[in-house]
Design an enzyme around this catalytic site. Structure first.
Site, PDB file in Angstrom:
ATOM      1  CD  GLU A 175      15.820  66.823-138.524  1.00 51.71           C
ATOM      2  OE1 GLU A 175      16.905  67.164-138.052  1.00 51.71           O
ATOM      3  OE2 GLU A 175      14.765  66.832-137.865  1.00 51.71           O
ATOM      4  CG  ASN A 226      11.215  61.744-141.431  1.00 48.26           C
ATOM      5  OD1 ASN A 226      10.033  61.890-141.741  1.00 48.26           O
ATOM      6  ND2 ASN A 226      11.646  61.925-140.176  1.00 48.26           N
ATOM      7  CG  HIS A 262       8.318  68.441-135.513  1.00 53.08           C
ATOM      8  ND1 HIS A 262       7.799  67.855-134.370  1.00 53.08           N
ATOM      9  CD2 HIS A 262       9.234  67.566-136.003  1.00 53.08           C
ATOM     10  CE1 HIS A 262       8.394  66.689-134.174  1.00 53.08           C
ATOM     11  NE2 HIS A 262       9.259  66.498-135.141  1.00 53.08           N
ATOM     12  CD  GLU A 291      10.141  63.245-136.546  1.00 50.13           C
ATOM     13  OE1 GLU A 291      10.434  64.260-135.885  1.00 50.13           O
ATOM     14  OE2 GLU A 291      11.001  62.557-137.119  1.00 50.13           O
ATOM     15  CG  ASP A 293       5.247  68.192-132.195  1.00 49.19           C
ATOM     16  OD1 ASP A 293       5.592  68.876-133.172  1.00 49.19           O
ATOM     17  OD2 ASP A 293       6.065  67.738-131.363  1.00 49.19           O
TER      18      ASP A 293
HETATM   19  C1  XIL Z   1      13.704  64.678-130.597  1.00 50.92           C
HETATM   20  C2  XIL Z   1      13.208  63.946-129.356  1.00 50.92           C
HETATM   21  O1  XIL Z   1      11.816  64.089-129.272  1.00 50.92           O
HETATM   22  C3  XIL Z   1      13.870  64.504-128.116  1.00 50.92           C
HETATM   23  O2  XIL Z   1      13.545  63.710-126.975  1.00 50.92           O
HETATM   24  C4  XIL Z   1      15.389  64.547-128.281  1.00 50.92           C
HETATM   25  O3  XIL Z   1      15.969  65.188-127.173  1.00 50.92           O
HETATM   26  C5  XIL Z   1      15.765  65.290-129.556  1.00 50.92           C
HETATM   27  O4  XIL Z   1      15.110  64.682-130.657  1.00 50.92           O
HETATM   28  N1  XIL Z   1      13.045  65.631-135.573  1.00 50.92           N
HETATM   29  C6  XIL Z   1      13.355  64.295-135.427  1.00 50.92           C
HETATM   30  C7  XIL Z   1      13.280  63.668-134.089  1.00 50.92           C
HETATM   31  O5  XIL Z   1      13.564  63.609-136.435  1.00 50.92           O
HETATM   32  O6  XIL Z   1      14.188  62.607-133.954  1.00 50.92           O
HETATM   33  C8  XIL Z   1      13.453  64.669-132.980  1.00 50.92           C
HETATM   34  O7  XIL Z   1      13.205  64.013-131.735  1.00 50.92           O
HETATM   35  C9  XIL Z   1      12.527  65.837-133.180  1.00 50.92           C
HETATM   36  C10 XIL Z   1      12.820  66.535-134.485  1.00 50.92           C
END
Ligand code: XIL
Length: 387
Positions: A175, A226, A262, A291, A293
């Site tokens: 990020e 990423n 996400h 990641e 979802d």
């Molecule tokens: C999130 C975790 O899932 C949580 O448990 C934590 O509180 C915050 O981070 N992008 C990312 C991840 O790269 O590391 C994040 O994970 C979600 C968003």
């Protein structure tokens, strides 16, 4: 009737009890509770070179793992996925709580679980603006670029070195670009990220060195950029595309581009994800969904998603997987946790939930079925052991 992973667990455990010794040996590569003949496992249906992963918070779910008595969660994690991502366990605040203290307790537990269950590990993450320990935030107020470089170099060499040979892909930089809607628009996070901030005069030089340090510490790991909102072709991924070209021209051992995936049903889905992956692949990089979802907005009083929401969620998951399957450079497809029981979504996005591929009891949702089906379709011929 909905197929339940729990019933599969029971069935395969029962089979294991009556297996002759040779067969038990042949099946020993399978995770506990599952046999190699489990045609309903994502990991068994994936095309040979595609890792199918899940994030897991090892500190919560894996510390104390007993191979002979896995929890139900652990059985599903082992049985369904060929790759694990540490949800929090390899972040700065977890592994580097004080300037001279490294703590790999829960990250090591994740790696041990993965090894025991023949899974690969995706490292996450080495340079990010979130989840940095308080000492970094405090010290960074007075950092020169040289100070920041020294701290980051020590961290990367120590952490990547600790896991040398255990990690196939590392999210080195996470990020690092702002979004269009942020103050200043799409640009490197030279305000929020303490390392980029200290080196704001030439942040790309810092990034190139971060990748170089990681590569020197583990030459076999493929090193990724990423980000979220990085699925389709947009101003943010245009910026990544330009950065990747620049880093490669500068000799950085950059190996991959990860789209977090996400998604939320509150927003549309950008179908240019495959075209986006293809342009990064054309630079010689791997790509990955890291990641995934898909959050569902749940109105006050709404006890669960509507059938239409459930169907759209399955489509979105599947669209991300399809893009990955259609681009041979796509090396891994990872969901950010597989069960609503432990999803980060409700805590972070009020009013949204139901974002993962199984419910709180690990019962597969249509999204799970869609992924399994697409993996099956992508695998020419299934193993004769599958019956
Ligand atoms: C999130 C975790 O899932 C949580 O448990 C934590 O509180 C915050 O981070 N992008 C990312 C991840 O790269 O590391 C994040 O994970 C979600 C968003």
């Amino acid at each position: 009737m909905r197929r339940s992973i729990r019933s599969l667990l029971v069935a395969t455990a029962a089979v294991a009890l009556v297996l002759p010794l040779w067969a038990a040996h042949a099946a020993s590569a399978a995770p506990p509770g599952f046999s190699n003949a489990d045609k309903d496992a994502l990991r068994n249906q994936a095309p040979r070179d595609l890792a199918v992963g899940s994030a897991v918070w090892a500190q919560q779910q894996l510390v104390g793992y007993d191979r002979k008595a896995p929890t139900e969660f652990q059985q599903v994690l082992a049985g369904q996925f060929s790759s694990l991502s540490p949800e929090n366990d390899m972040k700065w605040d977890a592994v580097h709580p004080a300037p001279d203290v490294y703590d790999f307790t829960s990250a090591d537990a994740l790696v041990a679980f993965a090894k025991a269950n023949h899974q690969q590990v995706r490292g996450h993450t080495l340079l990010w603006h979130n989840q940095n320990p308080a000492w970094v935030t405090a010290a960074s107020a007075t950092w020169t670029c040289d100070d920041a470089r020294a701290v980051l170099e020590d961290h990367i060499r120590t952490v990547v070195g600790h896991f040398k040979g255990e990690i196939y892909e590392w999210d080195v930089a996470n990020e690092i670009f702002q979004d269009e809607w942020d103050n200043g628009g799409v640009r490197l996070r030279t305000q929020a990220n303490p390392f980029l901030k200290a080196c704001a005069d030439d942040p790309v030089a810092l990034l190139v060195d971060a990748f170089r340090w990681a590569h020197e510490a583990d030459p076999d790991a493929v090193l990724f950029l990423n980000d979220y909102n990085a699925e389709g072709i947009n101003t943010k991924t245009d910026a990544y595309y330009a950065l990747a070209q620049q880093m490669l021209a500068d000799g950085a051992p950059l190996g991959g581009f990860g789209a977090q995936g996400h998604l939320s049903l509150l927003y549309g889905f950008d179908t240019s994800i495959q075209a986006n992956f293809e342009r990064f692949a054309d630079l010689g990089l791997q790509v990955a969904v890291t990641e995934a979802d898909v959050r569902i907005p749940l109105l006050d009083g709404q006890t669960g998603p509507t059938p239409e929401q459930i169907a759209v969620q399955a489509e979105r998951y599947d669209a991300m997987l399809q893009a990955c399957l259609n681009v041979t450079a796509c090396s891994s497809f990872t969901v950010w946790g597989f069960s609503d029981a432990y999803s980060w979504v409700p805590g972070v996005f009020p009013g949204e939930g139901w974002a993962t591929i199984t419910d709180e009891e690990f019962t597969p949702k249509p999204a799970f079925d869609a992924l399994l089906e697409s993996l099956r379709d992508a695998t020419p011929g299934t193993s004769p052991r599958v019956g």
